[in-house]
Design a protein around this motif. Structure first.
Motif, PDB file in Angstrom:
ATOM      1  N   VAL A  78       0.841  -1.196   0.000  1.00 52.17           N
ATOM      2  CA  VAL A  78       0.000   0.000   0.000  1.00 52.17           C
ATOM      3  C   VAL A  78       0.878   1.249   0.000  1.00 52.17           C
ATOM      4  CG1 VAL A  78      -1.740   1.295   1.281  1.00 52.17           C
ATOM      5  CG2 VAL A  78      -1.897  -1.199   1.141  1.00 52.17           C
ATOM      6  N   THR A  79       1.892   1.248   0.853  1.00 55.70           N
ATOM      7  CA  THR A  79       2.834   2.364   0.909  1.00 55.70           C
ATOM      8  C   THR A  79       4.254   1.819   0.998  1.00 55.70           C
ATOM      9  OG1 THR A  79       2.718   2.483   3.342  1.00 55.70           O
ATOM     10  CG2 THR A  79       1.186   3.876   2.094  1.00 55.70           C
ATOM     11  N   ASP A  80       5.202   2.584   0.516  1.00 49.59           N
ATOM     12  CA  ASP A  80       6.612   2.204   0.610  1.00 49.59           C
ATOM     13  C   ASP A  80       7.449   3.470   0.552  1.00 49.59           C
ATOM     14  OD1 ASP A  80       8.457  -0.438   0.252  1.00 49.59           O
ATOM     15  OD2 ASP A  80       9.353   1.278  -0.770  1.00 49.59           O
ATOM     16  N   SER A  81       8.467   3.540   1.392  1.00 41.71           N
ATOM     17  CA  SER A  81       9.276   4.755   1.479  1.00 41.71           C
ATOM     18  C   SER A  81      10.257   4.898   0.327  1.00 41.71           C
ATOM     19  CB  SER A  81      10.047   4.771   2.811  1.00 41.71           C
ATOM     20  OG  SER A  81      10.895   3.625   2.911  1.00 41.71           O
ATOM     21  N   ARG A  82      10.516   3.808  -0.391  1.00 40.41           N
ATOM     22  CA  ARG A  82      11.531   3.869  -1.445  1.00 40.41           C
ATOM     23  C   ARG A  82      10.972   3.648  -2.842  1.00 40.41           C
ATOM     24  NH1 ARG A  82      15.927  -0.375   0.516  1.00 40.41           N
ATOM     25  NH2 ARG A  82      13.984  -1.543   0.763  1.00 40.41           N
ATOM     26  N   ASP A  83      10.033   2.696  -2.977  1.00 38.18           N
ATOM     27  CA  ASP A  83       9.577   2.310  -4.301  1.00 38.18           C
ATOM     28  C   ASP A  83       8.104   2.644  -4.530  1.00 38.18           C
ATOM     29  OD1 ASP A  83      12.032   0.929  -5.175  1.00 38.18           O
ATOM     30  OD2 ASP A  83      11.547  -0.469  -3.553  1.00 38.18           O
ATOM     31  N   LYS A  84       7.751   2.738  -5.781  1.00 35.33           N
ATOM     32  CA  LYS A  84       6.350   2.933  -6.143  1.00 35.33           C
ATOM     33  C   LYS A  84       5.582   1.660  -5.836  1.00 35.33           C
ATOM     34  CE  LYS A  84       3.560   5.149  -9.669  1.00 35.33           C
ATOM     35  NZ  LYS A  84       3.592   5.893 -10.960  1.00 35.33           N
ATOM     36  N   THR A  85       4.344   1.814  -5.393  1.00 34.04           N
ATOM     37  CA  THR A  85       3.537   0.653  -5.022  1.00 34.04           C
ATOM     38  C   THR A  85       2.466   0.373  -6.065  1.00 34.04           C
ATOM     39  OG1 THR A  85       1.807   1.844  -3.803  1.00 34.04           O
ATOM     40  CG2 THR A  85       3.847   1.331  -2.614  1.00 34.04           C
ATOM     41  N   VAL A  86       1.939  -0.841  -6.022  1.00 37.28           N
ATOM     42  CA  VAL A  86       0.892  -1.236  -6.970  1.00 37.28           C
ATOM     43  C   VAL A  86      -0.372  -0.405  -6.773  1.00 37.28           C
ATOM     44  CG1 VAL A  86       1.749  -3.569  -7.338  1.00 37.28           C
ATOM     45  CG2 VAL A  86       0.183  -3.126  -5.423  1.00 37.28           C
ATOM     46  N   VAL A  87      -0.663  -0.009  -5.544  1.00 36.06           N
ATOM     47  CA  VAL A  87      -1.864   0.798  -5.289  1.00 36.06           C
ATOM     48  C   VAL A  87      -1.732   2.172  -5.931  1.00 36.06           C
ATOM     49  CG1 VAL A  87      -3.225   1.913  -3.478  1.00 36.06           C
ATOM     50  CG2 VAL A  87      -2.482  -0.448  -3.191  1.00 36.06           C
ATOM     51  N   GLU A  88      -0.531   2.730  -5.939  1.00 34.42           N
ATOM     52  CA  GLU A  88      -0.317   4.039  -6.561  1.00 34.42           C
ATOM     53  C   GLU A  88      -0.567   4.016  -8.061  1.00 34.42           C
ATOM     54  OE1 GLU A  88       3.071   6.486  -4.578  1.00 34.42           O
ATOM     55  OE2 GLU A  88       3.676   4.381  -4.459  1.00 34.42           O
ATOM     56  N   LEU A  89      -0.501   2.849  -8.678  1.00 38.89           N
ATOM     57  CA  LEU A  89      -0.764   2.744 -10.113  1.00 38.89           C
ATOM     58  C   LEU A  89      -2.243   2.925 -10.447  1.00 38.89           C
ATOM     59  CD1 LEU A  89       1.511  -0.302 -11.062  1.00 38.89           C
ATOM     60  CD2 LEU A  89       1.986   2.126 -11.413  1.00 38.89           C
ATOM     61  N   ILE A  90      -3.127   2.694  -9.462  1.00 42.70           N
ATOM     62  CA  ILE A  90      -4.579   2.782  -9.707  1.00 42.70           C
ATOM     63  C   ILE A  90      -4.986   4.244  -9.557  1.00 42.70           C
ATOM     64  CG2 ILE A  90      -6.829   1.815  -9.145  1.00 42.70           C
ATOM     65  CD1 ILE A  90      -4.757  -0.281  -9.940  1.00 42.70           C
ATOM     66  N   GLU A  91      -4.831   5.005 -10.615  1.00 48.05           N
ATOM     67  CA  GLU A  91      -5.023   6.447 -10.547  1.00 48.05           C
ATOM     68  C   GLU A  91      -6.488   6.849 -10.380  1.00 48.05           C
ATOM     69  OE1 GLU A  91      -3.160   7.949 -14.037  1.00 48.05           O
ATOM     70  OE2 GLU A  91      -1.117   7.672 -13.259  1.00 48.05           O
ATOM     71  N   GLU A  92      -7.418   6.066 -10.887  1.00 54.45           N
ATOM     72  CA  GLU A  92      -8.827   6.452 -10.838  1.00 54.45           C
ATOM     73  C   GLU A  92      -9.549   5.885  -9.624  1.00 54.45           C
ATOM     74  OE1 GLU A  92     -11.302   3.388 -13.541  1.00 54.45           O
ATOM     75  OE2 GLU A  92      -9.805   4.515 -14.652  1.00 54.45           O
ATOM     76  N   ARG A  93      -8.809   5.361  -8.666  1.00 54.71           N
ATOM     77  CA  ARG A  93      -9.452   4.766  -7.500  1.00 54.71           C
ATOM     78  C   ARG A  93     -10.258   5.803  -6.732  1.00 54.71           C
ATOM     79  NH1 ARG A  93      -4.060   5.536  -6.301  1.00 54.71           N
ATOM     80  NH2 ARG A  93      -3.554   6.520  -4.295  1.00 54.71           N
ATOM     81  N   GLN A  94     -11.393   5.362  -6.207  1.00 57.39           N
ATOM     82  CA  GLN A  94     -12.228   6.217  -5.379  1.00 57.39           C
ATOM     83  C   GLN A  94     -11.978   5.951  -3.897  1.00 57.39           C
ATOM     84  OE1 GLN A  94     -16.423   6.496  -6.587  1.00 57.39           O
ATOM     85  NE2 GLN A  94     -15.870   5.611  -8.550  1.00 57.39           N
ATOM     86  N   ARG A  95     -11.585   4.723  -3.577  1.00 61.09           N
ATOM     87  CA  ARG A  95     -11.335   4.358  -2.184  1.00 61.09           C
ATOM     88  C   ARG A  95      -9.878   4.600  -1.825  1.00 61.09           C
ATOM     89  NH1 ARG A  95     -15.860   2.837   0.907  1.00 61.09           N
ATOM     90  NH2 ARG A  95     -14.179   2.255   2.320  1.00 61.09           N
ATOM     91  N   ARG A  96      -9.647   5.009  -0.582  1.00 64.47           N
ATOM     92  CA  ARG A  96      -8.268   5.206  -0.120  1.00 64.47           C
ATOM     93  C   ARG A  96      -7.760   3.996   0.655  1.00 64.47           C
ATOM     94  NH1 ARG A  96      -8.124   6.710   5.317  1.00 64.47           N
ATOM     95  NH2 ARG A  96     -10.165   7.202   6.218  1.00 64.47           N
TER      96      ARG A  96
END
Length: 241
Positions: A78-96
């Motif tokens: 969900v979060t990572d201090s160094r790398d991009k996460t799979v959740v960040e790829l879902i740009e149109e997400r409505q839920r956090r």
């Protein structure tokens, strides 16, 4: 769906924390049916009321389900201090509150389900479910029929128990490179790589193609995603019962 507090609606829709969205309400940045919101605690009928925040319509989705073709270099988190996460790829997400169902290694590509449905995720990942997961792999050196038998019998990968029987299909076996399909029913840490390591092979490329009834859409390029179709979701929920 019924009624929900305005601050929860806005927070779930990704407009910030509860305290942050309360600030938006106080600053008259939120309207309900064209009128300034009465307060953060105002009850909203998500089927009837029209809510806008900073001039944009707010839609409530209790659950979201996305199929992602995970690219290499992105972490299943969900979060990572160094790398991009799979959740960040879902740009149109409505839920956090979205999260990946299971994990793929950073250098592994392929199918990943992203959702906020914790009940479905737990059912799909439960050890006793034995949900099939199929991978395409490229490994160094030849893969033989002996390997096929060893995978079917279960392998010692350094844990208390051997792996459950797995189905290995050889597409191409060569001195330098082999191409195979592997179906496993577990989700141990680095399992596919460790299984091939147990027979003296090293995985060079790995891509997950399916999980249970869900199959990766061939139209999705690495990094692309789409919402699950109703039939896909129905079949997945049936499997997760």
């Amino acid at each position: 769906m019924g009624q929900i507090r305005l601050d929860k609606l806005l927070a779930d829709a990704g407009y910030g924390t509860r305290s942050q969205v309360r600030q938006l309400v106080r600053k008259k940045q939120v309207t309900v049916n064209g009128e300034p919101a009465k307060g953060a605690e105002q009850k909203i009928d998500v089927d009837e009321d029209q809510v806008q925040c900073m001039g944009r319509p707010v839609f409530y989705a209790e659950y979201e389900y996305y199929m992602l073709n995970k690219p290499a270099g992105v972490v299943s988190a969900v979060t990572d201090s160094r790398d991009k996460t799979v959740v960040e790829l879902i740009e149109e997400r409505q839920r956090r509150d979205l999260f990946p169902v299971g994990r793929l290694d950073k250098d592994t590509e392929g199918l990943l389900l992203i959702t906020n449905d914790g009940i479905l995720a737990n059912r799909l990942l439960a050890p006793g479910r034995h949900v099939d997961k199929t991978y395409y792999a490229e490994v160094d050196g030849p893969v033989t029929q002996m390997d096929v038998r060893l995978f079917a019998e279960g392998l010692d990968i350094g844990e208390e128990k051997r792996t459950l029987p797995a189905r290995l299909v050889i597409e191409e076996s060569g001195r330098e490179l082999s191409k195979v399909w592997l179906t496993i029913t577990e989700g141990k840490f680095h399992q596919v790589k460790r299984m091939f390591q147990a027979v003296g092979r090293r995985v060079l490329f790995l891509k997950r193609l399916s999980m249970g009834t869900l199959t990766l859409d061939p139209e999705l390029k690495p990094g692309e995603y789409r919402k699950l179709t109703d039939p896909e979701l129905l079949e997945l929920k049936r499997q997760g019962r």
